[in-house]
Structures are given as structure tokens and as C-alpha cells.
Write an enzyme that holds these catalytic residues in place. Structure first.
Site, PDB file in Angstrom:
ATOM      1  N   VAL A 154      -2.756   0.734  -5.619  1.00 54.17           N
ATOM      2  CA  VAL A 154      -3.058   1.992  -6.316  1.00 54.17           C
ATOM      3  C   VAL A 154      -2.060   2.206  -7.465  1.00 54.17           C
ATOM      4  CG1 VAL A 154      -3.164   4.514  -6.093  1.00 54.17           C
ATOM      5  CG2 VAL A 154      -4.157   3.069  -4.314  1.00 54.17           C
ATOM      6  N   LYS A 198      11.264  -7.421  -6.456  1.00 52.43           N
ATOM      7  CA  LYS A 198       9.900  -7.106  -6.911  1.00 52.43           C
ATOM      8  C   LYS A 198       9.905  -6.494  -8.314  1.00 52.43           C
ATOM      9  CE  LYS A 198       7.665  -6.655  -2.454  1.00 52.43           C
ATOM     10  NZ  LYS A 198       7.054  -5.781  -1.462  1.00 52.43           N
ATOM     11  N   PHE A 210      -9.768   6.529  -5.690  1.00 52.19           N
ATOM     12  CA  PHE A 210     -10.924   5.994  -4.952  1.00 52.19           C
ATOM     13  C   PHE A 210     -11.174   4.515  -5.239  1.00 52.19           C
ATOM     14  CE2 PHE A 210     -11.540  10.550  -5.484  1.00 52.19           C
ATOM     15  CZ  PHE A 210     -11.814  10.952  -4.185  1.00 52.19           C
ATOM     16  N   ARG A 222     -11.390   0.496  -5.232  1.00 52.79           N
ATOM     17  CA  ARG A 222     -11.538  -0.535  -4.199  1.00 52.79           C
ATOM     18  C   ARG A 222     -10.764  -1.766  -4.633  1.00 52.79           C
ATOM     19  NH1 ARG A 222     -17.751  -1.014  -4.913  1.00 52.79           N
ATOM     20  NH2 ARG A 222     -16.937  -0.564  -6.975  1.00 52.79           N
ATOM     21  N   GLY A 236     -21.618  -6.707   9.780  1.00 55.38           N
ATOM     22  CA  GLY A 236     -20.782  -7.914   9.698  1.00 55.38           C
ATOM     23  C   GLY A 236     -19.784  -7.950  10.823  1.00 55.38           C
ATOM     24  N   CYS A 273      -7.400   0.914   3.965  1.00 51.56           N
ATOM     25  CA  CYS A 273      -7.855   2.312   3.944  1.00 51.56           C
ATOM     26  C   CYS A 273      -8.686   2.728   5.146  1.00 51.56           C
ATOM     27  CB  CYS A 273      -8.644   2.581   2.668  1.00 51.56           C
ATOM     28  SG  CYS A 273      -7.585   2.595   1.228  1.00 51.56           S
ATOM     29  N   LYS A 321      -7.027   2.862   8.761  1.00 48.64           N
ATOM     30  CA  LYS A 321      -5.953   3.860   8.898  1.00 48.64           C
ATOM     31  C   LYS A 321      -6.461   5.279   8.635  1.00 48.64           C
ATOM     32  CE  LYS A 321      -3.552   4.016   4.496  1.00 48.64           C
ATOM     33  NZ  LYS A 321      -3.925   5.317   4.007  1.00 48.64           N
TER      34      LYS A 321
END
Ligand code: UDX
Length: 428
Positions: free
Chosen positions: A11, A35, A152, A154, A253, A260, A263
């Protein structure tokens, strides 16, 4: 605008890169030196299609900066919190990182008006707690307002999802904060929904709970189909033609995974319990998700033709290297316990799976190598490269022509014609 984003996961980094690309100056704060150094050099650390290019472009244009310290808060009009909110043992969202970050923001606020906005998925009421922390730790004359601005996107299509969003949700009690967030999000497509803090927080959880419910519903119907020789794809195709229902996100499936849905469903159950709400429906969603994985495992245990397994797909979905709550983990763990030998192939997630299983399983560089001399093939993630693979070649390489397909990517009648014993989900 000048903005700071705290956190550089899926995100945080995607949001940072997209806003930088629109011409804003974006400061990204992390807490691991190694990082931050990699990010400064244009290495996104995570795999997300298109992210490296957009990151490099904005580093060169001097619109995105990475740092370990919070100095940029003083320069920023808007600060986004995008740190993780992982589940605790009891399903409750762990907000330690959010509150820690809020404290650090408070201590570094400048003397201009600053919007502090949570993009992390947080239980309803969290932003109010963030506000309390900001009040407690900020300098006396600082001016700020909190806002909820859930994300939102993906994984795998995160950049496009951010730029061409279905909606942008902004929740705040401050008109000034709402206006500033509207201005920042102006180039983003999709309806802008302005609401109160609690509603904005709940919109995010409701979306994810609804999507998870659709998947579990599709999996439940696949169980009915398997017991009655019906074809789940035919059933859902026809059901989906009803405009009130639709077909999207109703693919059965091996169950949903990722950072997401598992959790957020757990956290929504936890919040419901605290509010004395009967969480029966959400508990069923979770239970069916486990049954979907279990059902696939049982099929393999019952119909396998030997101990050697080729496994295609480790990531929780295609186009990502993310393996959080991936169904592949559940399956590998259980198959190893039963004494199977596994050779896995995934275009991106190998490194992450290796961290869990090390040399307990073998890894292949390409899908054909994985199936060589295996007693059967298991397909767990529907990567595009499997969809039109040379099945004749796969058949030749396999010791026995058996495929267990957890994502229904092939046509059962074609597979029969090619001479495969083909087990998929909810189809004969
Ligand atoms: C999800 C939401 O879609 C996104 O809006 C939110 O911001 C974060 O959570 P993500 O977890 O990245 O995004 O992936 P998504 O494409 O939603 O898939 C989640 C899981 O559901 C995957 O394991 C996928 O395989 C599974 N899934 C999805 C199904 O099993 N069937 C479907 O029909 C759709």
C-alpha cells in the site's frame, strides 16, 4: 503537495509512487536501514508489476525520497500511515505499529495544519485513538486533523487500481482535511465518497468481508456440485447473469489468501464480538475457506498416484510474490506430513516460500522441469503462463498424466481428450 507516507509495503510504496508520479513531493519513512538503502537505489523490495519503473522514474525526477527519520513531517501537508496491522492469535488486529507511528508523527508535527490519515486497514474507532495519541504527544500549538482514507488496491494490479479506483473514500470531521485530501486525490478516477471517520473505517472492512463472503459462497456451491455431479462453473455462470448477483469474484478454488481477507475477516469477527454482535455469517465465511483448502487436500490424498508431487503456484494469487496466508503453505505443510516429495515452481514467490520450507521441498526454474518424473501435478495459483502451456509436453514429462487443479484453469472435456485424469474444483 508535499506528503509523507509511513510504511513502504504494497500500500505505502504504490501510493507513494502514484502520488509522486502526479507531480507531488513524497517522503517515505521506514524503519529498516537496509530496506531504505535499497529503495533509494530504485529497488522496490516487493514484486508488483510496473512498480520498479515508476519508482526509478520518480527517484530520478527527485519527487520521491526515502528516510529513517521523521523530519519530513514538518514539511508535509498530509501524512499517511500505511504500516501493517497483522492479526494477533485471537484474530484482533495488532495496532502496535499504527500507534507507535502516530506517536512519532505527533512529536514531529510542524506549526502548519497537517492532515494525518490512516490508509492501513484498521478497526472502526482506531482513528479516534490516533487522534488521542496526536493530542497527547504533539507540541502545544500544533494544528492537525485525522482522516480515514482506506486503500482498496489489489496486489498484482495495485498501480492501475490506485489510479483508476472505483471510489476514493475520505472520512473526517474536519472540512479542511477533507478538502486537502480531495485536492490530492483529484487526478484519481472514481467517485469521491466523503463521510465520517467511523463510516470510512467500516467501508473498508465491509468491502473485504463482502468479497470474502462471495468467494466462500462460491466454494460452498462447489461442494454441492462435487456431491451431485453438477458443474460449478456452469452454475455460477448462469447465476451470475442475474444482474443483482453478478459473476465477478465468485470463483471457487483452494480458498482465499493474502494479506487482507484472512486477517480482515478475523478482525471483523473480533470487533463484532466486542460489540456484542452475532458474527455467525463471518465465522462461516472463515470456516468454508478452510474447508476449501481441506477439500482439495483430501482429493489429493484420495486420488494421488504416488509420492512425487509437482506443484505449480506458491503465491496467494498471480502477479505477486506475496505468500501471506497462501493456500500453498497449508497444502505443502500437510502433504509433507503425509510423506510426499514436492517440487515447486512459481515465477515470483520462490524466495519467500524458501524462507518457510527451506530445502524441505525442491524448487524448479520452469514449470516443465517441475513436472519431470512427478506422479501428479497440483495447480495452486492461476498464473497466466499455465493457462496455455504445452499440455502434451506436460503429459509426456509426468510419470502419470494426473492433474489436480485448484483454480479450474483448464476445460475438463479437453483434458479428457488429451488423456489426463483431471481433478478440478466443483466439476466432474
Ligand atoms: C484484496 C481486495 O480485493 C482489495 O480491494 C483490498 O484492498 C485488499 O484485499 P488482494 O488480497 O490483493 O486484494 O487480492 P484479491 O484479488 O482480492 O484476491 C484475494 C484472494 O481471493 C486470493 O487468494 C484469490 O485467489 C482469492 N479469490 C479471489 C478467489 O479464490 N476467488 C475469487 O473469485 C476471487
Amino acid at each position: 503537495m508535499k506528503i509523507t507516507i509511513i510504511g513502504h509495503g504494497y500500500v505505502g510504496l504504490v501510493t507513494a509512487c502514484v502520488f509522486a508520479d502526479f507531480g507531488n513531493i513524497v517522503y517515505v519513512i521506514g524503519h529498516t536501514k537496509e530496506k531504505i538503502e535499497r529503495l533509494k537505489k530504485g529497488d522496490p523490495i516487493i514484486y508488483e508489476p510496473g512498480l520498479k519503473e515508476i519508482l526509478e522514474r520518480n527517484i530520478q525526477a527527485k519527487r520521491i525520497f526515502f528516510s529513517l527519520d521523521y523530519d519530513s513531517i514538518k514539511l508535509s501537508e498530509i501524512v499517511f500511515i500505511t504500516v501493517g496491522t497483522p492479526p494477533k492469535e485471537n484474530g484482533e488486529a495488532d495496532l502496535t505499529a499504527v500507534f507507535e507511528v502516530a506517536k512519532n508523527i505527533a512529536k514531529n508535527l510542524g506549526n502548519h495544519f497537517t492532515v494525518v490519515s490512516c490508509k492501513s486497514t484498521v478497526p472502526v474507532g482506531t482513528n479516534k485513538k490516533v487522534e488521542t495519541i496526536l493530542k497527547k504527544y504533539s507540541p502545544k500549538n500544533s494544528q492537525f486533523a485525522v482522516a480515514s482514507c482506506p486503500e482498496f488496491l489489489r496486489e498484482g494490479s495495485a498501480i492501475a487500481d490506485t489510479i483508476y479506483a472505483d471510489r476514493v473514500v475520505i472520512g473526517s470531521e474536519s472540512k479542511k482535511a477533507i478538502d486537502m485530501l480531495l485536492k490530492l486525490h483529484e487526478p484519481i478516477e472514481g467517485r469521491k465518497v466523503v463521510t465520517d471517520l467511523a463510516s470510512a473505517e467500516l467501508i473498508k472492512y465491509t468491502s473485504n468481508a463482502m468479497l470474502a463472503t462471495k468467494i466462500s459462497f462460491a466454494n460452498l456451491i462447489s461442494f454441492y456440485c462435487e456431491k451431485t455431479d453438477a458443474d460449478v462453473e456452469a452454475v455460477l455462470d448462469a447465476v451470475g447473469l442475474d444482474k443483482r448477483i453478478g459473476r465477478v469474484f465468485m470463483y471457487p478454488g483452494v480458498g482465499y489468501g493474502g494479506s487482507c481477507f484472512p486477517k480482515d475477516v478475523m478482525a471483523m469477527i473480533d470487533v463484532g464480538k466486542k460489540l456484542n454482535i452475532d458474527t455467525l455469517l463471518l465465522e462461516a465465511v472463515e470456516k468454508i475457506n478452510l474447508q476449501a483448502k481441506e477439500n482439495f487436500l483430501q482429493k489429493v490424498l484420495k486420488f494421488n498416484q504416488g509420492k512425487k508431487i509437482a506443484l505449480w503456484g506458491l503465491a496467494f494469487k498471480p502477479n505477486t510474490d506475496d505468500i501471506r496466508f497462501a493456500p500453498s503453505i497449508f497444502l505443502i505443510e500437510n502433504l509433507l506430513k503425509k510423506g510426499f516429495e514436492i517440487t515447486a515452481y512459481d515465477p515470483e514467490a520462490k524466495k519467500n516460500i524458501e524462507k518457510i520450507f527451506g530445502n524441505k521441498i525442491k524448487y524448479s526454474k520452469d514449470p516443465y522441469e517441475a513436472v519431470k518424473n512427478a506422479d501428479q501435478l497440483l495447480i495452486i495459483t492461476e498464473w497466466n503462463e499455465f493457462k496455455q502451456i504445452d499440455l502434451q509436453k506436460v503429459k509426456k514429462l509426468l510419470k502419470k498424466p494426473i492433474i489436480f487443479d485448484g483454480r479450474n484453469i483448464y476445460d475438463p472435456s479437453l483434458m479428457k481428450k488429451l488423456g489426463f485424469k483431471y481433478y478440478s474444483v466443483g466439476r466432474i
